[in-house]
Design a protein around this motif. Sequence first.
Motif, PDB file in Angstrom:
ATOM      1  N   ARG A 168       0.832  -1.211   0.000  1.00  0.00           N
ATOM      2  CA  ARG A 168       0.000   0.000   0.000  1.00  0.00           C
ATOM      3  C   ARG A 168       0.862   1.254   0.000  1.00  0.00           C
ATOM      4  NH1 ARG A 168      -1.571   3.617   3.487  1.00  0.00           N
ATOM      5  NH2 ARG A 168      -0.618   2.523   5.244  1.00  0.00           N
ATOM      6  N   LYS A 169       1.919   1.270   0.828  1.00  0.00           N
ATOM      7  CA  LYS A 169       2.818   2.425   0.868  1.00  0.00           C
ATOM      8  C   LYS A 169       3.509   2.642  -0.483  1.00  0.00           C
ATOM      9  CE  LYS A 169       3.798   2.206   5.831  1.00  0.00           C
ATOM     10  NZ  LYS A 169       4.825   1.933   6.873  1.00  0.00           N
ATOM     11  N   ASP A 226       0.906   4.061  -2.872  1.00  0.00           N
ATOM     12  CA  ASP A 226       0.629   5.474  -2.571  1.00  0.00           C
ATOM     13  C   ASP A 226       1.716   6.372  -3.142  1.00  0.00           C
ATOM     14  OD1 ASP A 226      -1.682   4.821  -1.272  1.00  0.00           O
ATOM     15  OD2 ASP A 226      -0.859   4.979   0.757  1.00  0.00           O
ATOM     16  N   SER A 227       2.972   5.959  -2.944  1.00  0.00           N
ATOM     17  CA  SER A 227       4.102   6.727  -3.477  1.00  0.00           C
ATOM     18  C   SER A 227       4.059   6.773  -4.996  1.00  0.00           C
ATOM     19  CB  SER A 227       5.418   6.105  -3.006  1.00  0.00           C
ATOM     20  OG  SER A 227       6.521   6.728  -3.617  1.00  0.00           O
ATOM     21  N   MET A 272       1.439   6.411  -6.931  1.00  0.00           N
ATOM     22  CA  MET A 272       0.293   7.191  -7.403  1.00  0.00           C
ATOM     23  C   MET A 272       0.608   8.684  -7.399  1.00  0.00           C
ATOM     24  SD  MET A 272      -2.144   5.176  -8.366  1.00  0.00           S
ATOM     25  CE  MET A 272      -3.683   6.089  -8.309  1.00  0.00           C
ATOM     26  N   ARG A 273       1.370   9.127  -6.417  1.00  0.00           N
ATOM     27  CA  ARG A 273       1.786  10.534  -6.395  1.00  0.00           C
ATOM     28  C   ARG A 273       2.695  10.839  -7.577  1.00  0.00           C
ATOM     29  NH1 ARG A 273       1.780   9.537  -0.736  1.00  0.00           N
ATOM     30  NH2 ARG A 273       3.985   8.936  -0.743  1.00  0.00           N
TER      31      ARG A 273
END
Length: 490
Positions: free
Chosen positions: A160-161, A164-165, A167-168
């Motif tokens: 997930r982390k 998230d990274s 996706m940014r």
Amino acid sequence: MNELISLSRMVTFCNSISSSLPDKDLKGKEGFFVDKLIQKSYETDEEAALELYNSNPNDVRYKMLKHRVKKKFYNNLFLINYQKLKVKPYVQGEQECFLLLHHANLFLKQIDYRLAELNARKIISIANEFDFTNFKIAALEILLFCNSESGSYKDFERNRKELDSLMRKKAYERDAVNLFQVIKIKLNKSIKSRREYLPQLEKDVRKLEVLWKKSKTFDAFNAYYKTHISYYELIGDFSKIVELTILSEKLLENGEVCAQRFDSSFNKYVLVYAHLKAADYKKGLFYAEKYLPDFNNTHNLFNYLENYFLLALHSQKYELASLLLDKVFTNNSYSKISATAKERWQLYQAYLSIINGNLYLKKISNPYLISLPEYSKDKQGFNVAILILQFFYFLQRRDLEALLYRIESLKKYVHTHLKDTFSLRSKLFLKLLILSVTEDFDAESIRKKGRKNFEKLSDMPPPGDAYAEIEIVPYEHLWELILDVLQKRY
């Protein structure tokens, strides 16, 4: 073995063997039709329907045949061997990711999370190699689904982390790619539109640089890289392009740009070209010689040699220019290049002949010399070069009547086509040619009265390539050559 068992179960959901393309030796309408299509025997549906059914395209039998064959063609696209297509490695990697993603999703539907996860990890491995942001995101989403279903909390948090990274980064990359696409649309408009867009384009280049540095993805870098080249070419600041190409090579060496996807050959080509346009001939020749082996036996060889040849001419290394010209004309692939490219090389040959003084222009009939009109759209970028060549030809022959006629053509060309600031170098040089006739070919008088325009010419850098006429030989060198001819022969 478990993987094979799972796969054997999955293939029962595949299309039957009969859905594949007909064997080339198979008799029947389908095999015959496919062979004809491969051989490009039909240009219209009418021709095909007539031969196959002695009918027209509305015949239901012909429509059904087309439908079946089209479906089988599409089915076989999954079986394409990209190695046989000789595509670049990253294209093959992209197709492998598509296929693995298809497999992973199939396994998800069958609640086989182990194999879904296995395929997702394979995608990530390939995506990391080629910096495919989209595929990494898709694979991580599959892993997260598998982690949640299997209760693997630790793996879930790690993935997930990472997602998230990513996706940014993807958000920045998407902004960069979108801006790049808008820029391409605007630059494909008229010259007037491009000039009006230049102030905004400068800001967009800086914005793309920021987006690339935030995302650190290849697609964002590619958007910045190509826009940077386009912008500085348009404003004529080729030293900035040189800096970018050298920086790109360093980024490659440091692993900051995906070497598998970056077109290193294009970068080397631009590096040589930019040195030519920046008038940094010594370094340009160094790089041209260094990278020449990378272009031998490639379809870009002749384009590369054009820049190398012009570097030699501009640096007054005429022996090297002659060797390069010989390399072009003796290459077995010369006959395969376009007619336009051949005309350019003939033009280059004529200019080198002028410099060498070997009377090449008197030995052959060259269409550039007499028959070409003052302006020709299909010779755009070389019109002034051709006019100068024609002028020089008649100057060498002391054909005063032809020179007087040429003066009127030059005046007309200057008045009609050299109105913009990016045409000032060509305008000044043609004025010097006109002066040589109006001053009755008196070399000393011409040198004296033309000094002011010549000094302006010398102080003026070449404009951006999008607008400029090509200087095959720098105007400064040509002017000294013309004065020398006037001194000796008039």
